[in-house]
Motif scaffolding. Sequence first.
Motif, PDB file in Angstrom:
ATOM      1  N   ASP A  26      -8.318  20.181  27.175  1.00 10.65           N
ATOM      2  CA  ASP A  26      -8.288  21.203  26.083  1.00 10.65           C
ATOM      3  C   ASP A  26      -6.692  21.556  25.387  1.00 10.65           C
ATOM      4  OD1 ASP A  26      -8.858  23.398  24.393  1.00 10.65           O
ATOM      5  OD2 ASP A  26      -8.792  24.941  25.934  1.00 10.65           O
ATOM      6  N   ARG A  27      -6.517  21.098  24.467  1.00  9.23           N
ATOM      7  CA  ARG A  27      -5.172  21.258  23.704  1.00  9.23           C
ATOM      8  C   ARG A  27      -4.021  20.850  24.682  1.00  9.23           C
ATOM      9  NH1 ARG A  27      -5.832  27.425  21.956  1.00  9.23           N
ATOM     10  NH2 ARG A  27      -6.670  27.521  24.206  1.00  9.23           N
ATOM     11  N   VAL A  28      -4.239  19.768  25.119  1.00  6.86           N
ATOM     12  CA  VAL A  28      -2.985  19.089  26.088  1.00  6.86           C
ATOM     13  C   VAL A  28      -1.990  18.626  25.061  1.00  6.86           C
ATOM     14  CG1 VAL A  28      -2.551  17.132  27.722  1.00  6.86           C
ATOM     15  CG2 VAL A  28      -4.699  18.793  27.882  1.00  6.86           C
ATOM     16  N   SER A  29      -0.680  18.893  25.505  1.00  4.82           N
ATOM     17  CA  SER A  29       0.265  18.343  24.728  1.00  4.82           C
ATOM     18  C   SER A  29       1.390  17.739  25.862  1.00  4.82           C
ATOM     19  CB  SER A  29       1.187  19.394  24.057  1.00  4.82           C
ATOM     20  OG  SER A  29       0.514  19.788  22.950  1.00  4.82           O
ATOM     21  N   ASP A  33      -0.167  15.602  21.422  1.00  8.12           N
ATOM     22  CA  ASP A  33       0.083  16.602  20.491  1.00  8.12           C
ATOM     23  C   ASP A  33      -1.432  17.419  20.350  1.00  8.12           C
ATOM     24  OD1 ASP A  33       0.717  18.528  18.674  1.00  8.12           O
ATOM     25  OD2 ASP A  33       1.192  17.196  16.982  1.00  8.12           O
ATOM     26  N   GLU A  34      -1.511  18.255  21.340  1.00  8.50           N
ATOM     27  CA  GLU A  34      -2.909  19.372  21.490  1.00  8.50           C
ATOM     28  C   GLU A  34      -3.854  18.506  21.527  1.00  8.50           C
ATOM     29  OE1 GLU A  34      -2.679  22.372  18.748  1.00  8.50           O
ATOM     30  OE2 GLU A  34      -1.264  23.637  19.960  1.00  8.50           O
ATOM     31  N   VAL A  35      -3.995  17.641  22.396  1.00  5.22           N
ATOM     32  CA  VAL A  35      -5.276  16.579  22.376  1.00  5.22           C
ATOM     33  C   VAL A  35      -6.492  17.267  23.079  1.00  5.22           C
ATOM     34  CG1 VAL A  35      -6.150  14.248  23.532  1.00  5.22           C
ATOM     35  CG2 VAL A  35      -3.836  14.559  22.291  1.00  5.22           C
ATOM     36  N   SER A  36      -7.621  17.373  22.433  1.00  6.60           N
ATOM     37  CA  SER A  36      -8.727  17.982  23.025  1.00  6.60           C
ATOM     38  C   SER A  36      -9.914  16.804  23.062  1.00  6.60           C
ATOM     39  CB  SER A  36      -9.434  19.162  22.361  1.00  6.60           C
ATOM     40  OG  SER A  36      -8.243  20.145  22.435  1.00  6.60           O
ATOM     41  N   LEU A  37     -10.685  16.728  24.229  1.00  8.85           N
ATOM     42  CA  LEU A  37     -11.846  15.865  24.313  1.00  8.85           C
ATOM     43  C   LEU A  37     -12.733  16.252  25.422  1.00  8.85           C
ATOM     44  CD1 LEU A  37      -9.772  12.533  24.720  1.00  8.85           C
ATOM     45  CD2 LEU A  37     -11.337  13.084  22.808  1.00  8.85           C
ATOM     46  N   THR A  38     -13.918  15.742  25.371  1.00  5.06           N
ATOM     47  CA  THR A  38     -15.046  16.369  26.423  1.00  5.06           C
ATOM     48  C   THR A  38     -15.598  14.953  26.844  1.00  5.06           C
ATOM     49  OG1 THR A  38     -15.478  18.531  25.530  1.00  5.06           O
ATOM     50  CG2 THR A  38     -17.015  17.660  27.021  1.00  5.06           C
ATOM     51  N   ILE A  39     -15.661  14.827  28.142  1.00  3.04           N
ATOM     52  CA  ILE A  39     -16.386  13.331  28.557  1.00  3.04           C
ATOM     53  C   ILE A  39     -17.434  13.812  29.547  1.00  3.04           C
ATOM     54  CG2 ILE A  39     -15.744  11.181  29.851  1.00  3.04           C
ATOM     55  CD1 ILE A  39     -12.827  11.578  28.837  1.00  3.04           C
ATOM     56  N   GLY A  40     -18.575  13.249  29.339  1.00  2.00           N
ATOM     57  CA  GLY A  40     -19.723  13.407  30.161  1.00  2.00           C
ATOM     58  C   GLY A  40     -19.820  12.730  31.272  1.00  2.00           C
ATOM     59  N   GLY A  62       0.016  10.245  18.941  1.00  2.00           N
ATOM     60  CA  GLY A  62      -0.210  11.370  19.976  1.00  2.00           C
ATOM     61  C   GLY A  62      -1.212  12.342  19.657  1.00  2.00           C
ATOM     62  N   ARG A  63      -2.132  12.107  18.683  1.00  2.00           N
ATOM     63  CA  ARG A  63      -3.256  12.763  18.088  1.00  2.00           C
ATOM     64  C   ARG A  63      -4.523  12.001  18.087  1.00  2.00           C
ATOM     65  NH1 ARG A  63      -2.578  17.445  15.140  1.00  2.00           N
ATOM     66  NH2 ARG A  63      -0.406  18.264  14.741  1.00  2.00           N
ATOM     67  N   VAL A  64      -5.554  12.592  18.388  1.00  2.00           N
ATOM     68  CA  VAL A  64      -6.851  11.976  18.227  1.00  2.00           C
ATOM     69  C   VAL A  64      -7.201  12.043  16.684  1.00  2.00           C
ATOM     70  CG1 VAL A  64      -9.326  11.980  19.054  1.00  2.00           C
ATOM     71  CG2 VAL A  64      -7.185  12.917  20.365  1.00  2.00           C
ATOM     72  N   CYS A  65      -7.558  10.955  16.326  1.00  2.00           N
ATOM     73  CA  CYS A  65      -7.843  10.741  14.889  1.00  2.00           C
ATOM     74  C   CYS A  65      -9.560  10.836  14.631  1.00  2.00           C
ATOM     75  CB  CYS A  65      -7.570   9.264  14.415  1.00  2.00           C
ATOM     76  SG  CYS A  65      -5.996   9.076  14.193  1.00  2.00           S
ATOM     77  N   GLN A  66     -10.279  10.391  15.590  1.00  2.00           N
ATOM     78  CA  GLN A  66     -11.872  10.214  15.649  1.00  2.00           C
ATOM     79  C   GLN A  66     -12.363  10.279  16.840  1.00  2.00           C
ATOM     80  OE1 GLN A  66     -13.147   7.822  12.263  1.00  2.00           O
ATOM     81  NE2 GLN A  66     -15.376   7.953  12.914  1.00  2.00           N
TER      82      GLN A  66
END
Length: 342
Positions: A6-9, A19-26, A209-213
């Motif tokens: 959650d919003r990791v920099s 730069d404020e990377v957010s992801l969810t991995i199941g 540093g950012r997630v595009c897709q």
Amino acid sequence: MVLTIDRVSRRFGEVTALDEVSLTIGQGEFFALLGPSGCGKTTLLRILAGFETPDSGDVTLDGGDLLALKPERRPINLMFQSYALFPHMNVAKNVAYGLEQERLGKDEIRRRVGEVLETVGLSAMAGRKPQQLSGGQRQRVALARAIVKRPRLLLLDEPLSALDKKVRADMQLELKRLQNEVGITFVVVTHDQEEAMSLADRIAVFESGRVCQVDAPIALYERPASRFVADFVGANNLFEGTASARGLSNGHFGTLPAEGELPEGAPALLAVRPEKISLAADRGLAGTVADVSFYGGVSHVSVDVTGHPKPVLVAVQGASQVRPGERVRLGWRPEDAVLISG
């Protein structure tokens, strides 16, 4: 298991690695972090492993604070790009090392090492030293050592980059098979689009540093959300213009067919994959064949189109019938091209 980022920099001086990377991995997912060198994907992997600390943001595993745990206390294992095998130990000893550090009983260690070596197909090589193994076999030893501790999350940093093309293709299948068999969540870092597409259930594409897709491989390939993703993931042909009701309006070519949901008149890019373009003699975009390359089952045809800054790439099955210097026309169906915000 759910891993939430959650919003990791993370910054190194004036360089922003994340730069404020957010992801969810199941649970049980094979998840790929894809991007060019320096985009931040390895920094994120090191944060998950506990080798880096973010400047801001949270990482949780099933709701618990992962960042609060020391690296050795995290239910995570990291498989290094170099494999990092102990040269003085045989295969079985390499695999058993982590279990011995946990002070498990000898019978338990012997049983688990035997099971995992059978899983990776190396039971017959348990007594060999790493230098007696091929690159693919060493890769499997490293994988066995990583999964024998039964982590909930396995991190892989460019795991196949040291292998030649044929072995790499074989190991891609092996990794996917093992991941399905052991049921561990895999997160792999790679700059190789083909590797990510063949392995992952979902892919996060990184740029600066950012997630595009974030998407499944087919959706990512067929419906890229930005110019960077369209250009980075596989070969693509990009045309600039403005969105129209029937596709892309371009001063040189009129209207090129495509599907999209951009408002009319908005700056746009049309992206169409080489294999979606057909060569015709009587209709479509006019051009001159510049080069033809044969790659076994596929031929790549480069076509110069007046008014377009680079050759249009066309992929055709088998040996191409066209030759350099020939005039051709290029066509595609509207549903085979996508409009991207320009």
